[in-house]
Scaffold this motif. Structure first.
Motif, PDB file in Angstrom:
ATOM      1  N   ARG A  39      21.995  49.663  15.299  1.00  0.00           N
ATOM      2  CA  ARG A  39      20.826  50.221  14.617  1.00  0.00           C
ATOM      3  C   ARG A  39      20.081  51.223  15.499  1.00  0.00           C
ATOM      4  O   ARG A  39      19.623  52.271  15.032  1.00  0.00           O
ATOM      5  CB  ARG A  39      19.897  49.073  14.199  1.00  0.00           C
ATOM      6  N   ARG A  40      19.990  50.915  16.776  1.00  0.00           N
ATOM      7  CA  ARG A  40      19.255  51.780  17.716  1.00  0.00           C
ATOM      8  C   ARG A  40      20.066  52.976  18.204  1.00  0.00           C
ATOM      9  O   ARG A  40      19.563  53.803  18.954  1.00  0.00           O
ATOM     10  CB  ARG A  40      18.844  50.960  18.945  1.00  0.00           C
ATOM     11  N   LEU A  41      21.350  53.062  17.826  1.00  0.00           N
ATOM     12  CA  LEU A  41      22.270  54.101  18.295  1.00  0.00           C
ATOM     13  C   LEU A  41      22.627  53.937  19.767  1.00  0.00           C
ATOM     14  O   LEU A  41      23.062  54.886  20.416  1.00  0.00           O
ATOM     15  CB  LEU A  41      21.714  55.519  18.060  1.00  0.00           C
ATOM     16  N   GLU A  42      22.433  52.732  20.286  1.00  0.00           N
ATOM     17  CA  GLU A  42      22.889  52.465  21.650  1.00  0.00           C
ATOM     18  C   GLU A  42      24.413  52.506  21.693  1.00  0.00           C
ATOM     19  O   GLU A  42      25.019  52.881  22.696  1.00  0.00           O
ATOM     20  CB  GLU A  42      22.349  51.112  22.128  1.00  0.00           C
ATOM     21  N   VAL A  43      25.037  52.107  20.591  1.00  0.00           N
ATOM     22  CA  VAL A  43      26.450  52.392  20.354  1.00  0.00           C
ATOM     23  C   VAL A  43      26.491  53.192  19.061  1.00  0.00           C
ATOM     24  O   VAL A  43      25.810  52.853  18.092  1.00  0.00           O
ATOM     25  CB  VAL A  43      27.305  51.105  20.258  1.00  0.00           C
ATOM     26  N   ARG A  44      27.257  54.282  19.042  1.00  0.00           N
ATOM     27  CA  ARG A  44      27.270  55.170  17.878  1.00  0.00           C
ATOM     28  C   ARG A  44      28.631  55.840  17.785  1.00  0.00           C
ATOM     29  O   ARG A  44      29.453  55.744  18.689  1.00  0.00           O
ATOM     30  CB  ARG A  44      26.144  56.217  17.984  1.00  0.00           C
ATOM     31  N   GLN A  85      24.239  46.410   6.946  1.00  0.00           N
ATOM     32  CA  GLN A  85      22.995  47.124   6.686  1.00  0.00           C
ATOM     33  C   GLN A  85      22.495  47.942   7.877  1.00  0.00           C
ATOM     34  O   GLN A  85      21.523  48.689   7.754  1.00  0.00           O
ATOM     35  CB  GLN A  85      21.926  46.113   6.279  1.00  0.00           C
ATOM     36  N   THR A  86      23.160  47.840   9.023  1.00  0.00           N
ATOM     37  CA  THR A  86      22.670  48.529  10.213  1.00  0.00           C
ATOM     38  C   THR A  86      22.804  50.047  10.099  1.00  0.00           C
ATOM     39  O   THR A  86      21.921  50.783  10.531  1.00  0.00           O
ATOM     40  CB  THR A  86      23.396  48.048  11.475  1.00  0.00           C
ATOM     41  N   ARG A  87      23.925  50.532   9.540  1.00  0.00           N
ATOM     42  CA  ARG A  87      24.156  51.972   9.374  1.00  0.00           C
ATOM     43  C   ARG A  87      24.882  52.174   8.049  1.00  0.00           C
ATOM     44  O   ARG A  87      26.068  51.882   7.952  1.00  0.00           O
ATOM     45  CB  ARG A  87      24.997  52.552  10.519  1.00  0.00           C
ATOM     46  N   GLU A 287      18.572  57.588   6.067  1.00  0.00           N
ATOM     47  CA  GLU A 287      17.358  58.277   6.509  1.00  0.00           C
ATOM     48  C   GLU A 287      16.702  57.448   7.604  1.00  0.00           C
ATOM     49  O   GLU A 287      16.555  56.240   7.475  1.00  0.00           O
ATOM     50  CB  GLU A 287      16.398  58.497   5.335  1.00  0.00           C
ATOM     51  N   ARG A 288      16.309  58.129   8.665  1.00  0.00           N
ATOM     52  CA  ARG A 288      15.781  57.436   9.827  1.00  0.00           C
ATOM     53  C   ARG A 288      14.292  57.716  10.002  1.00  0.00           C
ATOM     54  O   ARG A 288      13.703  58.512   9.275  1.00  0.00           O
ATOM     55  CB  ARG A 288      16.593  57.833  11.071  1.00  0.00           C
ATOM     56  N   CYS A 289      13.705  57.076  11.001  1.00  0.00           N
ATOM     57  CA  CYS A 289      12.247  57.108  11.136  1.00  0.00           C
ATOM     58  C   CYS A 289      11.731  58.500  11.512  1.00  0.00           C
ATOM     59  O   CYS A 289      12.426  59.302  12.147  1.00  0.00           O
ATOM     60  CB  CYS A 289      11.780  56.078  12.155  1.00  0.00           C
ATOM     61  N   PRO A 311      17.061  62.936   7.215  1.00  0.00           N
ATOM     62  CA  PRO A 311      18.392  62.400   6.919  1.00  0.00           C
ATOM     63  C   PRO A 311      19.262  62.471   8.167  1.00  0.00           C
ATOM     64  O   PRO A 311      19.253  63.472   8.889  1.00  0.00           O
ATOM     65  CB  PRO A 311      18.909  63.329   5.818  1.00  0.00           C
ATOM     66  N   ALA A 312      20.028  61.426   8.427  1.00  0.00           N
ATOM     67  CA  ALA A 312      20.875  61.401   9.623  1.00  0.00           C
ATOM     68  C   ALA A 312      22.185  62.150   9.413  1.00  0.00           C
ATOM     69  O   ALA A 312      22.846  62.524  10.381  1.00  0.00           O
ATOM     70  CB  ALA A 312      21.163  59.959  10.025  1.00  0.00           C
ATOM     71  N   PHE A 313      22.558  62.362   8.147  1.00  0.00           N
ATOM     72  CA  PHE A 313      23.842  62.989   7.837  1.00  0.00           C
ATOM     73  C   PHE A 313      23.676  64.001   6.711  1.00  0.00           C
ATOM     74  O   PHE A 313      22.695  63.979   5.973  1.00  0.00           O
ATOM     75  CB  PHE A 313      24.869  61.932   7.400  1.00  0.00           C
ATOM     76  N   ASP A 314      24.657  64.890   6.590  1.00  0.00           N
ATOM     77  CA  ASP A 314      24.774  65.732   5.407  1.00  0.00           C
ATOM     78  C   ASP A 314      26.231  65.722   4.956  1.00  0.00           C
ATOM     79  O   ASP A 314      27.088  65.122   5.610  1.00  0.00           O
ATOM     80  CB  ASP A 314      24.248  67.160   5.641  1.00  0.00           C
ATOM     81  N   VAL A 315      26.507  66.346   3.836  1.00  0.00           N
ATOM     82  CA  VAL A 315      27.863  66.343   3.279  1.00  0.00           C
ATOM     83  C   VAL A 315      28.375  67.775   3.190  1.00  0.00           C
ATOM     84  O   VAL A 315      27.733  68.650   2.608  1.00  0.00           O
ATOM     85  CB  VAL A 315      27.895  65.689   1.882  1.00  0.00           C
TER      86      VAL A 315
END
Length: 347
Positions: A39-44, A85-87, A287-289, A311-315
């Motif tokens: 969730r924190r993007l410590e691993v991504r 639900q994390t990502r 969508e992120r904070c 938004p964290a992503f686009d298409v």
């Protein structure tokens, strides 16, 4: 430098939120810590997230030893749901979780939980090991796209940090560099979390591959001035028609590449394909904070209370994509037909 390492019942993650300033490893002995790390993007990175989630289920299963098989399955399914639900965008997460749960779905009610935990660990290790082989195969296929010294642009980070091995897009770059067909790499900084600046630039410098960092809004001018001859990125989810979800800003790069007649390549394993959705319109976008946009390095850079869309992503539509590199080879349009064939291979 490995992003995901399993040893003696502990999942060790390279904390990507503090790179490149600090190299810090997180030792995770329970699944909740892994979920928090995702969730924190410590691993991504889609493949790394999938592997981490698989080992998280092993950790979760170990806490359930001694329960009846019915209770064991129920509790593990609850753990899996929280991990999902994390990502919400990276389909590798769901693929890995479903694969892990399939190990126990057909077991009899008198199955021994200790034996089940051992089977789950074997499956998680297999997922991790397979990613290494997949990376190598993708790299070899993708490198064939580069037959002469080429300058390439990449967006976000699709390297060793995003996988278990050498990476997807950066794996291709690494292989093509070794063959003498990469002159250098232009790396977008990738706002708002700067994965390109913090991670991709750092990775390439570790390998001695020439890299030039630019801000995201410089990509068009770089193309206009013939500073790159190709673009290659990773992916977090690919629909049946070839539409690709990737880090926010990828769509803009693809539009610019099309305008300047530059090939736009995507590198992703079969586990990133979502064979249940028809197009990118069906891909959920995380969508992120707001603070990711309104602050930088802990310092506020925007007016307090400003409205934020993050938004964290686009298409990227398939019409803008020149080719998709997979471990099974290179897919080209018409993508629906090519991906249908890929689905048959998977089956």
């Amino acid at each position: 430098m490995r992003s995901v390492v399993w040893s003696n019942g502990c999942l060790t993650l390279l904390n990507q939120t503090v790179l490149p300033v600090k190299i810090e490893y997180l030792e995770c002995y329970d699944w909740q810590r892994v979920a928090e790390a995702i969730r924190r993007l410590e691993v991504r990175g889609a493949p790394a997230i999938g592997a981490a989630a698989a080992f998280a289920l092993v950790l979760g299963a170990r806490k359930l030893a001694g329960l009846s098989i019915t209770e064991f399955k129920y509790k593990l399914a609850e753990t899996a749901e929280i991990l999902r639900q994390t990502r919400p965008t990276a389909v590798n997460l769901f693929w890995a979780i479903d694969r892990m749960l399939s190990v126990i779905s057909q077991l009899p009610e008198n199955a021994d939980t200790g034996a089940i935990i051992a089977l789950l660990e074997q499956e998680a290790i297999a997922i991790s090991d397979e990613d290494k082989a997949v990376n190598e195969k993708m790299a070899s296929h993708g490198a064939s796209l580069f037959t002469k010294p080429t300058s390439v642009l990449t967006h976000c980070n699709a390297g060793a940090l995003a996988t278990v091995a050498i990476g997807t897009a950066l794996g291709v770059i690494r292989k093509a560099w070794a063959q003498g067909n990469i002159k250098g790499v232009i790396a977008d900084e990738t706002r708002p979390l700067l994965q390109g600046a913090r991670l991709t630039a750092w990775e390439l410098m570790q390998d001695g591959i020439p890299v030039t960092l630019i801000t995201d809004n410089m990509a068009g001018w770089v193309m206009k001035n013939n500073m790159v001859q190709a673009v290659i990125v990773g992916a977090d989810r690919i629909a049946l028609n070839g539409d690709v979800a990737n880090k926010i800003g990828t769509y803009s790069v693809a539009v610019l590449a099309k305008e300047h007649g530059i090939p736009f390549y995507v590198a992703a394993p079969i586990s990133t394909f979502d064979f249940t959705i028809n197009s990118g319109a069906d891909i959920p976008i995380e969508e992120r904070c707001a603070t990711e946009v309104t602050s930088l390095g802990g310092n506020c850079i925007a007016p307090e209370g400003v409205q934020v869309f993050n938004p964290a992503f686009d298409v990227t539509p398939h019409t803008l994509i020149s080719a998709i590199v997979t471990e099974y080879g290179i897919l080209r349009a018409p993508y629906q037909e090519a991906i249908d064939q890929l689905y048959k291979i998977r089956k």
